[in-house]
Each structure stands twice: as structure tokens, then as C-alpha cells.
Design an enzyme around this catalytic site. Structure first.
Site, PDB file in Angstrom:
ATOM      1  N   LYS A  58       0.852  -1.197   0.000  1.00 42.24           N
ATOM      2  CA  LYS A  58       0.000   0.000   0.000  1.00 42.24           C
ATOM      3  C   LYS A  58       0.883   1.240   0.000  1.00 42.24           C
ATOM      4  CE  LYS A  58      -3.820  -2.311   2.264  1.00 42.24           C
ATOM      5  NZ  LYS A  58      -4.651  -2.435   3.471  1.00 42.24           N
ATOM      6  N   LYS A  63       7.668   1.543   2.847  1.00 43.85           N
ATOM      7  CA  LYS A  63       7.599   2.575   3.889  1.00 43.85           C
ATOM      8  C   LYS A  63       6.315   2.491   4.719  1.00 43.85           C
ATOM      9  CE  LYS A  63      11.329   5.185   3.072  1.00 43.85           C
ATOM     10  NZ  LYS A  63      12.291   5.588   4.093  1.00 43.85           N
ATOM     11  N   SER A  88      10.758  13.749   0.869  1.00 39.36           N
ATOM     12  CA  SER A  88      10.502  14.012  -0.541  1.00 39.36           C
ATOM     13  C   SER A  88       9.912  12.771  -1.191  1.00 39.36           C
ATOM     14  CB  SER A  88      11.805  14.369  -1.250  1.00 39.36           C
ATOM     15  OG  SER A  88      12.693  13.274  -1.163  1.00 39.36           O
ATOM     16  N   ASP A 182      19.445 -18.028   1.289  1.00 38.09           N
ATOM     17  CA  ASP A 182      20.722 -17.951   2.013  1.00 38.09           C
ATOM     18  C   ASP A 182      21.281 -16.531   2.022  1.00 38.09           C
ATOM     19  OD1 ASP A 182      22.063 -17.648  -0.554  1.00 38.09           O
ATOM     20  OD2 ASP A 182      21.908 -19.824  -0.777  1.00 38.09           O
ATOM     21  N   GLY A 190      18.853   5.671   4.195  1.00 38.93           N
ATOM     22  CA  GLY A 190      18.977   6.037   5.599  1.00 38.93           C
ATOM     23  C   GLY A 190      19.201   4.819   6.492  1.00 38.93           C
ATOM     24  N   GLY A 191      18.893   3.647   5.960  1.00 34.76           N
ATOM     25  CA  GLY A 191      19.191   2.411   6.671  1.00 34.76           C
ATOM     26  C   GLY A 191      18.029   1.808   7.448  1.00 34.76           C
ATOM     27  N   ALA A 218      25.790   7.938  -4.112  1.00 30.23           N
ATOM     28  CA  ALA A 218      25.320   8.231  -2.746  1.00 30.23           C
ATOM     29  C   ALA A 218      25.814   7.111  -1.841  1.00 30.23           C
ATOM     30  CB  ALA A 218      23.798   8.336  -2.693  1.00 30.23           C
ATOM     31  N   SER A 318      11.982  -2.397  -3.385  1.00 27.45           N
ATOM     32  CA  SER A 318      11.509  -1.543  -2.291  1.00 27.45           C
ATOM     33  C   SER A 318      10.358  -0.629  -2.653  1.00 27.45           C
ATOM     34  CB  SER A 318      12.675  -0.717  -1.760  1.00 27.45           C
ATOM     35  OG  SER A 318      13.268   0.016  -2.807  1.00 27.45           O
ATOM     36  N   ASN A 321       7.089   3.743  -7.161  1.00 27.87           N
ATOM     37  CA  ASN A 321       6.549   5.065  -7.475  1.00 27.87           C
ATOM     38  C   ASN A 321       7.511   5.826  -8.381  1.00 27.87           C
ATOM     39  OD1 ASN A 321       4.205   4.692  -5.899  1.00 27.87           O
ATOM     40  ND2 ASN A 321       5.392   5.076  -4.046  1.00 27.87           N
TER      41      ASN A 321
END
Lengths: 333, 333
Positions: A58, A63, A88, A182, A190-191, A218, A318, A321
Site C-alpha cells: 500500500k 515505507k 521528498s 541464504d 537512511g538504513g 550516494a 523496495s 513510485n
């Protein structure tokens, strides 16, 4: 138990207990995302790949797990004031959606250069958009001003234990859907994502490898790991707009201790991996979402003898969008 | 049994028995494709929508079901000569893949104007590409020449009972995955897909409605239905390259008798629906694959009192093979 001896309670901002609690809290609100595979991509990579498609989550990204856990962890009095963040990207929309489900206001400070599709998502979920300049100082000052006016609770996109615990629920699902894994390959910014995923996965299976996928433009995590500490770095530059943040003090210790390696890739490799996701998996992913596949296909992964035995690889896709206006413009001609 | 009285054995080129046989034959070779839903799209359409994602099928389209059933129905002697077809699209790649799995040659006559991504798929699966001019006469002549040289078995893209039976397996899966469906919306072109789907679905649930989605620029089915017979029509013109064929004599009787209505949509509605598939469902679909959603969102469906009670709608997302070079070019800049 072995996992508790490996990852002591209280050492990090989250642990398997807080992740299990998060799962119980958000299970009915989140989507248990599917795991896709492709014989073509297995052949190309020389491994068995399992794509955990958080792009279908969703809000279009992982996130929502953390945002949901944070919002539904609040007591009623705090919740009534609403929540606030500056972002952002996908955290903004995720927080707006979580707040909407709890029936509380969400104040979202968005820098003026944020991708249009991500701003649209915030509005779609009823978030109240407050504009800031496109730098971190303006974002923080604007958020602070809104906080003073509203008393809303600030929810950081990643440097927060509740967020880590929410993101960690990915591992609970994935290791049940594909117990043979495995190795996990996870985007790093940001982790928050990789910390939650690593804490849960290494508690369930201490032998599992956790590899981070990071854009060369980055590569703070790679540089921090090399230096053994957080160091000051210049501006970032990558197509992966979701991966431009730096590790925080809640996530750096987890990455330092539990992430086995950081694989950095060029933007051109990310675009190539996106293309494979679209053309072979038939899924829409944003650049950040495709970086895991880019890492697995990269020379630095494929030729590293340390990863020769990575046979069953879970890849966290991940988010999905992405602005595709150029495609619609061409089709409407 | 009720279904047998409704759809007598032998009346059409396929029936529930041949579809069940096809399912037993191909089950281990095809992908049982997932069914996706979206609260946003339910809100936009005012219905509960269930997207049967054949875009995730091997070869990127439903065509693999029929091709697989046809190829694995052949006896060993026939099979050893290989198979041949002429197709500009997904049937070509599907037949190549099915032949590859059986270990026999596939000769694919492709018109010079076929979409690049679909030609690439044929090559990826080891099909032998033979070029023809971009008209039906050249396609047929070229195929005939190859047939005289090889003796390969011709597999028509839709006017073939084995193809209908293979495509019908979609309904067996879908009505098990979402038994509450009261309506199916299915793209229509040559009619192989909708004929198989309708024969199986109306055998399982005689009350289910079958609606065809057709581009206005290739509305032969709508015109045949209005005329009550096959009539001669001029050239087609639609963005949906997979929907330019006309019904054949094996599929027209099924469409005439079992398809409740044909909903025609403009190309602009198809592109808008594609965009919703990408932006909300996060799936890659070709124009033909998005037409079912376009039909459900169209005024002629939404405002028709006959379809007011269509509450749980299964939409067959038929394929995901689309050229997106414009997107990759823009990202590689």
C-alpha cells in the site's frame, strides 16, 4: 536461544521482539506482498532469485510498514495531535496513509523538487502538504514551525525504532514465503529498511547473508563501513531519488554489525535492472526498487568469490513510485 | 448437469471437458497467475475489481496456455516435424516457448511491422523467425512455403479448438481464486481468449456475465454482434496491437451465443487505463492488457443499467509485452 545470544535485546533500536510486536500490530493493515521469480532472470544471474515485491505494498513502497507501526504505536492523546514528517518521497505518502487509517491529521513537509508522483500520492491519501525549499535546513525549519503550531508527533523516515521494527516485518514474511534463502539483497539509504530486515532475518537465521545495494553517487554506507565510523560527505548524485539519505545514529550500528557487505552500482546499471524488471518480471519499479537486481548482476558481486555460494537470493524490491510522463506523452501522440 | 444442458458437447470447438483436459496437460508448465486488487481502483470504478494478471504468464501473455496445449496435444510423429504459425504478437513467442519445452522446432512467420519487443521474445525462446510483408496474404503465403519445406504442423493463433481449450484454463483458476465473481471482462480480438474463458466460466456458473472489451478502431465483434453474422469490414486502426484480428468461424459462434455484450473504448481510454495499471497496480501491461479496465471505467459500462449489478468483476489482464524504449531513452540521458 541462539538468536538472542547473537543480537542482544537493547543493543539496537529494534529487535526480534519489537519486530514481532510490530507484525501483530500492522498485519491486518499491510499487504503481504508476493514473491516473484523468473527463469529468465535466474539464467541471466546464475542464481535463484526471489523478488519480494514491496512495490505492491500500500502506498507503493515498503515505507507503509514502518509508518503504520509508528502511527498505531501512539497513545490516543499523542495521536489526536496528528503526525508530522519531512520527506521528498515514499515515507511521506506512507505516513499520510497510515494517519488516514487512524483518522488523524498528517502534516507533510515536502521540498519543492520532490518527484511529482510522490507528491500526488501524499495528496491522494489526504496528507496536508507544506512546501519547503529543497535543502535539509529548510525542511527541518519548516517542520519545526508546523510542530510548534500543532504539537503533532514527529515521525522520522528511518532513524526511529518503531520504523525499523515495521520494516523488519518484511523478513518475517519473506523467510516464511521462501525459507531456502541464504542471502538477502536490500537497498540502503537512511538504513531503516536494511536495519529492520537484517535484525529480523539474522535472528531467524544467523547464517543468512545481508548485502546492501547502494548507488555509487550516494555511497555513504560503503564509505562509513570502510572508515568504520560516520564521516562527513559531500552532496549525493543518483537517479535513485529514494536512496539519497545518509545513515543515522539508530541505523549505522546495525549496518556496521549485521550487514555483510555493501555493493555499489552505477546509475546506468540501475536503469538496466529497471528495464529487466519491466520487460521480464512485468512489474513497475522505481530506480531504488531495481537496485537490488542491479547489485546481483554487477561484476563486483558476480566475480567476488565470497558470494559464489549465494544460491538462493531474496531481493527486496523496495518501491514502485516512478514518474513515467514521458511514456504517456508518447502514447497519447 | 445444468452446465451440460446449457453448453452441449460438440456445439463449439471446445467445451468444459476439453478445457479440463487442457488444464491437466499444461498445469505443470504454465504459471498460475496471481489476482491483484486495489482499494483505489475499487473506489474509482465503484465496483470490486479482481485483476487476473496473465501479463505475468510465461511469455508475458495468456497465449502460452493455448500454445502449450496445442503443442503438447501433438503425437510424437507430428511433433517431430515442428510447429509453424504466422503472428505479429504474443502467440508467436508463446508457440516458440512451448515448442522449446517440447524440444521441437518452431517456425514463426513475422510481418515486418511487428513490435520489436514481441520479435525479441520469439528469438529469446529459440523460435526460427521468417519475415513476411505486413499483410495477411504475404503472411499466409510465406507460412505455406515453410510448411511445404518442413511439414511442420500449423497452429492458428485462435481459430483452433486446442487453443480455445488452453485459454479456457484461465477461468478454472480465476473462479477458484475469486469464487464471488459475477462478471468477467475479457479483451476480444480473434476471440480465442474470450471463447475459452466464456465456455469454462458459463459451465461452472451459468449466471456469470461475460463482457468483451474491444477497441473502437477494431470493433469487428461489436459489428458482427449487431449484424448477427460475420460481415466484411475495412482495415483496423488501434493502439492495441494485440486486438487487431477478426473473429474466426470457430470463435464467432461462441461470441454470438455466450458473450453478453461488447463494450467498445477509444484508444485514449486504453492509454488512461494503462496509466492506472502502472501507477496504482504497479504492473506492466500492454494496451490490449489494459482494455478490460478501460471498459469498466467507460461511460457506456458505468451508465448502462444492465450492468448496475456487476459488483465483483474479474478483469483479464491479457498481456504485458510493450515497447518502452522512449522511457529507457529518457532515463539514460
Amino acid at each position: 536461544m541462539e538468536e538472542e545470544s547473537q543480537i542482544p535485546k537493547g543493543r539496537y533500536a529494534a529487535d526480534i521482539s519489537s519486530i514481532n510486536e510490530a507484525h501483530a500490530r500492522i498485519k491486518s493493515l499491510i499487504l503481504k506482498t508476493p514473491v516473484l521469480s523468473s527463469t529468465s532472470l535466474n539464467a541471466i544471474s546464475g542464481r535463484q532469485l526471489y523478488f519480494k515485491c514491496e512495490s505492491f505494498q500500500k502506498g507503493g513502497a515498503f515505507k507503509f510498514r514502518g509508518a503504520c507501526n509508528a502511527v498505531f504505536s501512539l497513545n490516543d492523546e499523542d495521536a489526536s495531535k496528528g503526525v508530522i514528517t519531512h520527506s521528498s518521497g515514499n515515507h511521506a505518502a506512507a505516513l499520510a496513509l497510515a494517519a488516514k487509517l487512524r483518522g488523524i491529521p498528517a502534516y507533510i513537509v515536502i521540498p519543492k523538487n520532490a518527484p511529482t508522483c510522490k507528491i500526488e500520492n501524499v495528496k491522494r491519501y489526504g496528507g496536508q502538504v507544506i512546501w519547503s525549499e529543497a535543502n535539509m535546513r529548510s525542511r527541518e525549519e519548516t517542520a519545526n514551525k508546523v510542530w510548534q503550531e500543532t504539537g503533532a508527533i514527529f515521525i522520522h523516515p528511518y532513524n526511529d525504532g518503531r520504523i525499523l521494527s515495521g520494516q523488519g516485518t518484511i523478513s518475517l514474511e519473506l523467510l516464511e514465503q521462501a525459507p531456502q534463502l541464504d542471502t538477502l539483497v536490500v537497498p540502503i539509504s537512511g538504513g531503516g529498511l536494511i536495519s529492520g530486515v537484517a535484525l529480523a532475518a539474522k535472528s531467524i537465521n544467523p547464517a543468512i547473508r545481508i548485502l546492501a545495494a547502494e548507488p555509487k553517487g550516494a555511497d555513504d554506507a560503503a564509505q562509513f563501513k570502510a572508515a568504520g565510523r560516520i564521516i562527513t560527505l559531500p552532496e549525493t548524485n543518483t537517479i535513485a531519488d529514494g536512496l539519497r539519505a545518509f545513515l543515522g545514529d539508530f541505523t549505522w550500528p546495525v549496518v556496521r554489525d549485521l550487514v555483510d557487505d555493501i555493493i555499489t552500482v552505477e546509475d546506468s546499471e540501475i536503469v538496466k535492472a529497471m528495464q529487466l524488471c519491466y520487460e521480464i518480471l512485468k512489474i513497475v519499479v522505481e530506480p531504488s526498487g531495481a537496485i537490488g537486481l542491479a547489485a546481483v548482476l554487477s561484476e563486483s558481486f558476480q566475480k567476488n568469490p565470497a558470494w559464489k555460494d549465494c544460491k538462493h537470493i531474496g531481493i527486496v524490491v523496495s518501491g514502485g513510485n516512478v514518474d513515467m510522463a514521458v511514456l504517456w506523452d508518447s502514447l497519447n501522440k
